[in-house]
Design an enzyme around this catalytic site. Structure first.
Site, mmCIF file in Angstrom:
data_model
loop_
_atom_site.group_PDB
_atom_site.id
_atom_site.type_symbol
_atom_site.label_atom_id
_atom_site.label_comp_id
_atom_site.label_asym_id
_atom_site.label_seq_id
_atom_site.Cartn_x
_atom_site.Cartn_y
_atom_site.Cartn_z
ATOM 1 N N HIS A 14 0.878 -1.193 0.000
ATOM 2 C CA HIS A 14 0.000 0.000 0.000
ATOM 3 C C HIS A 14 0.903 1.226 0.000
ATOM 4 O O HIS A 14 1.510 1.556 1.018
ATOM 5 C CB HIS A 14 -0.898 0.010 1.245
ATOM 6 C CG HIS A 14 -1.852 1.158 1.281
ATOM 7 N ND1 HIS A 14 -3.188 1.001 1.546
ATOM 8 C CD2 HIS A 14 -1.679 2.493 1.083
ATOM 9 C CE1 HIS A 14 -3.796 2.163 1.513
ATOM 10 N NE2 HIS A 14 -2.889 3.100 1.243
ATOM 11 N N HIS A 16 1.559 5.406 -1.659
ATOM 12 C CA HIS A 16 1.180 6.588 -2.438
ATOM 13 C C HIS A 16 2.439 7.201 -3.052
ATOM 14 O O HIS A 16 3.357 7.573 -2.321
ATOM 15 C CB HIS A 16 0.505 7.640 -1.541
ATOM 16 C CG HIS A 16 -0.773 7.157 -0.948
ATOM 17 N ND1 HIS A 16 -1.992 7.317 -1.571
ATOM 18 C CD2 HIS A 16 -1.025 6.475 0.198
ATOM 19 C CE1 HIS A 16 -2.942 6.775 -0.824
ATOM 20 N NE2 HIS A 16 -2.381 6.246 0.251
ATOM 21 N N LEU A 17 2.453 7.289 -4.375
ATOM 22 C CA LEU A 17 3.613 7.885 -5.068
ATOM 23 C C LEU A 17 3.308 9.251 -5.663
ATOM 24 O O LEU A 17 4.225 9.959 -6.072
ATOM 25 C CB LEU A 17 4.096 6.955 -6.187
ATOM 26 C CG LEU A 17 4.834 5.683 -5.763
ATOM 27 C CD1 LEU A 17 5.182 4.839 -6.995
ATOM 28 C CD2 LEU A 17 6.108 6.019 -4.988
ATOM 29 N N ARG A 18 2.001 9.613 -5.799
ATOM 30 C CA ARG A 18 1.614 10.874 -6.456
ATOM 31 C C ARG A 18 2.093 10.890 -7.914
ATOM 32 O O ARG A 18 2.266 9.867 -8.532
ATOM 33 C CB ARG A 18 2.123 12.105 -5.689
ATOM 34 C CG ARG A 18 1.995 12.042 -4.177
ATOM 35 C CD ARG A 18 0.591 11.950 -3.678
ATOM 36 N NE ARG A 18 0.545 12.110 -2.226
ATOM 37 C CZ ARG A 18 -0.394 11.627 -1.445
ATOM 38 N NH1 ARG A 18 -1.394 10.907 -1.937
ATOM 39 N NH2 ARG A 18 -0.362 11.834 -0.146
ATOM 40 N N LYS A 100 -9.288 -0.316 -5.769
ATOM 41 C CA LYS A 100 -9.315 0.347 -4.470
ATOM 42 C C LYS A 100 -10.671 0.991 -4.213
ATOM 43 O O LYS A 100 -11.145 1.779 -5.029
ATOM 44 C CB LYS A 100 -8.212 1.418 -4.426
ATOM 45 C CG LYS A 100 -8.181 2.243 -3.153
ATOM 46 C CD LYS A 100 -7.740 1.420 -1.957
ATOM 47 C CE LYS A 100 -7.920 2.170 -0.646
ATOM 48 N NZ LYS A 100 -6.690 2.684 -0.096
ATOM 49 N N HIS A 137 -10.464 1.031 1.909
ATOM 50 C CA HIS A 137 -10.266 2.032 2.966
ATOM 51 C C HIS A 137 -11.483 1.914 3.879
ATOM 52 O O HIS A 137 -12.569 2.353 3.522
ATOM 53 C CB HIS A 137 -10.152 3.446 2.384
ATOM 54 C CG HIS A 137 -9.885 4.476 3.439
ATOM 55 N ND1 HIS A 137 -8.691 5.128 3.585
ATOM 56 C CD2 HIS A 137 -10.671 4.924 4.452
ATOM 57 C CE1 HIS A 137 -8.744 5.940 4.630
ATOM 58 N NE2 HIS A 137 -9.934 5.836 5.176
ATOM 59 N N HIS A 175 -4.574 -0.751 5.936
ATOM 60 C CA HIS A 175 -4.104 0.033 7.090
ATOM 61 C C HIS A 175 -5.033 -0.089 8.302
ATOM 62 O O HIS A 175 -5.604 0.906 8.764
ATOM 63 C CB HIS A 175 -3.888 1.504 6.727
ATOM 64 C CG HIS A 175 -4.937 2.144 5.857
ATOM 65 N ND1 HIS A 175 -6.265 2.103 6.146
ATOM 66 C CD2 HIS A 175 -4.826 2.835 4.699
ATOM 67 C CE1 HIS A 175 -6.932 2.752 5.207
ATOM 68 N NE2 HIS A 175 -6.083 3.195 4.315
ATOM 69 N N ASP A 248 1.367 2.583 3.540
ATOM 70 C CA ASP A 248 0.537 3.796 3.367
ATOM 71 C C ASP A 248 1.409 5.038 3.440
ATOM 72 O O ASP A 248 0.950 6.100 3.871
ATOM 73 C CB ASP A 248 -0.599 3.854 4.404
ATOM 74 C CG ASP A 248 -1.701 4.835 3.979
ATOM 75 O OD1 ASP A 248 -1.725 5.250 2.808
ATOM 76 O OD2 ASP A 248 -2.528 5.184 4.837
ATOM 77 N N HIS A 252 3.071 14.453 1.712
ATOM 78 C CA HIS A 252 2.481 15.786 1.547
ATOM 79 C C HIS A 252 3.595 16.768 1.899
ATOM 80 O O HIS A 252 4.363 16.515 2.835
ATOM 81 C CB HIS A 252 1.323 16.006 2.519
ATOM 82 C CG HIS A 252 0.123 15.148 2.258
ATOM 83 N ND1 HIS A 252 -0.814 15.443 1.302
ATOM 84 C CD2 HIS A 252 -0.285 13.988 2.828
ATOM 85 C CE1 HIS A 252 -1.764 14.513 1.291
ATOM 86 N NE2 HIS A 252 -1.459 13.611 2.208
ATOM 87 N N ALA A 264 -3.779 14.636 5.658
ATOM 88 C CA ALA A 264 -3.540 13.377 6.375
ATOM 89 C C ALA A 264 -2.470 12.579 5.655
ATOM 90 O O ALA A 264 -2.539 12.407 4.436
ATOM 91 C CB ALA A 264 -4.836 12.570 6.440
HETATM 92 O O1 DOR Z 1 -3.339 9.349 5.787
HETATM 93 C C1 DOR Z 1 -3.712 9.066 4.662
HETATM 94 N N1 DOR Z 1 -3.154 9.634 3.569
HETATM 95 N N2 DOR Z 1 -4.684 8.182 4.526
HETATM 96 C C2 DOR Z 1 -5.245 7.918 3.327
HETATM 97 O O2 DOR Z 1 -6.142 7.142 3.267
HETATM 98 C C3 DOR Z 1 -4.802 8.652 2.110
HETATM 99 C C4 DOR Z 1 -3.441 9.145 2.262
HETATM 100 C C5 DOR Z 1 -3.060 10.164 1.203
HETATM 101 O O3 DOR Z 1 -3.357 9.945 0.012
HETATM 102 O O4 DOR Z 1 -2.466 11.170 1.557
HETATM 103 ZN ZN ZN Z 2 -3.391 5.070 1.610
#
Ligand code: DOR
Ligand code: ZN
Length: 347
Positions: A14, A16-18, A100, A137, A175, A248, A252, A264
């Site tokens: 799991h 996130h790479l953006r 997802k 999620h 998560h 996860d 950011h 988040a």
């Molecule tokens: O904390 C989180 N950040 N939870 C998520 O479900 C998404 C993720 C994000 O994409 O930043």
């Molecule tokens: Zn996530």
């Protein structure tokens, strides 16, 4: 006790790479240690179709540093108008490894997610038929449900009914943050897996809120009370095959974390393996780390385990950069709050 630990190379189930500059900055942090990762599709706009997933995969591969071996395992973002035939074709071609499910409004970029679960029934039935896992999620979004209860309520009101209505659907509870989720997972068959993040093994809600608010510890689902963290540690270190690592890791920029309404996400890609070795050693379970990071995930997804290895060596202390620089601004690396001593040897 030996001060080195050699594992099959780990995967992150799991991540996130953006996209764009952020992708280029954070991808090396994961690819340095991990062979593969399940790539979350919550871009703006989201990765809904097979064509979008294929184009995103190409952008990830183009962003990889020269000579790095890393395989992105693509997912599709489930929208209410997702076409079951497009999902089936993306799976049949080998491109897509999961779909997802974001309840609409649950988290970052989830506005295009699902509000009416009956509308995605045909897609879920197709996925059960072809054996394509659903990554969930698991939080309700109703404003009258306390944020610390949203995972437990989701299991009762949404997850369990969906699973009962869709026999054969393979589901990953993503998560997980509660003992309720651990108990639910343990009571199911082998069509249910659960990922656990690095940070939820380390922090509870006091770390976020006591003694001043810590935006870098804020993520969703939000960390719960200590008894839940202990249940997660017990599950992760238990050796049970249904539990595996999904970091996860969610970058950011600090500017976006430190707002009056901050984003988040915890960014753990950089130091996850050192933190996990610390946690598993504390639990007397170093011999189970490989199962959690390198064996159980491929087992659930029906993929081969990695042939390469990764070695951790225990030493004086190991430090990581406090921040990763990106063209959008710095991203703060998760601070576990204790010194780390397990170093990942360059592989
Ligand atoms: O904390 C989180 N950040 N939870 C998520 O479900 C998404 C993720 C994000 O994409 O930043
Ligand atoms: Zn996530």
């Amino acid at each position: 006790m030996s001060d080195t630990l050699t594992l099959r190379r780990p995967d992150d189930w799991h991540l996130h790479l953006r996209d764009g500059d952020m992708l280029r900055a954070v991808l090396p942090e994961t690819a340095r240690h991990f062979a593969r990762a399940i790539i979350m599709p919550n871009l703006v706009p989201p990765v809904v179709t097979g064509a979008q997933a294929s184009a995103y995969r190409d952008r990830i591969l183009a962003a990889l540093p020269e000579g790095t071996a890393f395989e992105p395992l693509m997912t599709l973002y489930l929208a209410e108008d997702t076409d079951p035939e497009d999902v089936a074709a993306a799976h049949a071609s080998g491109l897509v490894k999961a779909v997802k499910l974001y309840p609409a409004g649950a988290t970052t970029n989830s506005a295009s997610g699902v509000s009416h679960f009956d509308r995605v029934r045909p897609v879920l039935e197709k996925m059960a038929e072809i054996g394509l896992p659903l990554c969930v999620h698991g939080e309700v979004t109703a404003s009258d449900v306390d944020i610390f209860d949203r995972e437990a309520v989701f299991i009762d009101r949404v997850l369990d009914p969906i699973r009962r209505a869709t026999p054969g659907l393979r589901v990953v509870m993503e998560h997980i943050t509660t003992s309720d989720a651990v108990e639910y997972a343990r009571a199911q068959g082998d069509d249910l897996g659960a990922t656990i993040t690095t940070h939820h093994l380390v922090i509870n809600r006091n770390h976020i809120l006591a003694g001043g608010i810590k935006p870098h510890y804020y993520c969703l689902p939000v960390a719960k009370r200590e008894s839940h963290r202990l249940a997660l540690r017990a599950a992760a270190t238990s050796g049970e095959e249904r539990f595996f690592l999904g970091t996860d890791s969610a970058p950011h920029t600090d500017a976006n974390k430190l707002l009056p309404c901050g984003c988040a996400g915890c960014f753990t890609a950089t130091n996850t393996m050192s933190i996990l070795a610390h946690v598993f050693e504390e639990e007397g379970a170093l011999d189970r780390l490989e199962g959690f990071t390198s064996l159980n995930g491929p087992g659930f997804y029906g993929l081969p385990v990695n042939e390469e290895s990764l070695t951790l060596r225990k030493g004086e202390s190991v430090t990581y950069p406090k921040q990763i620089d990106t063209n959008d601004g710095p991203v703060t690396v998760f601070d576990p709050g204790f010194p780390l001593s397990w170093r990942v040897e360059t592989v």
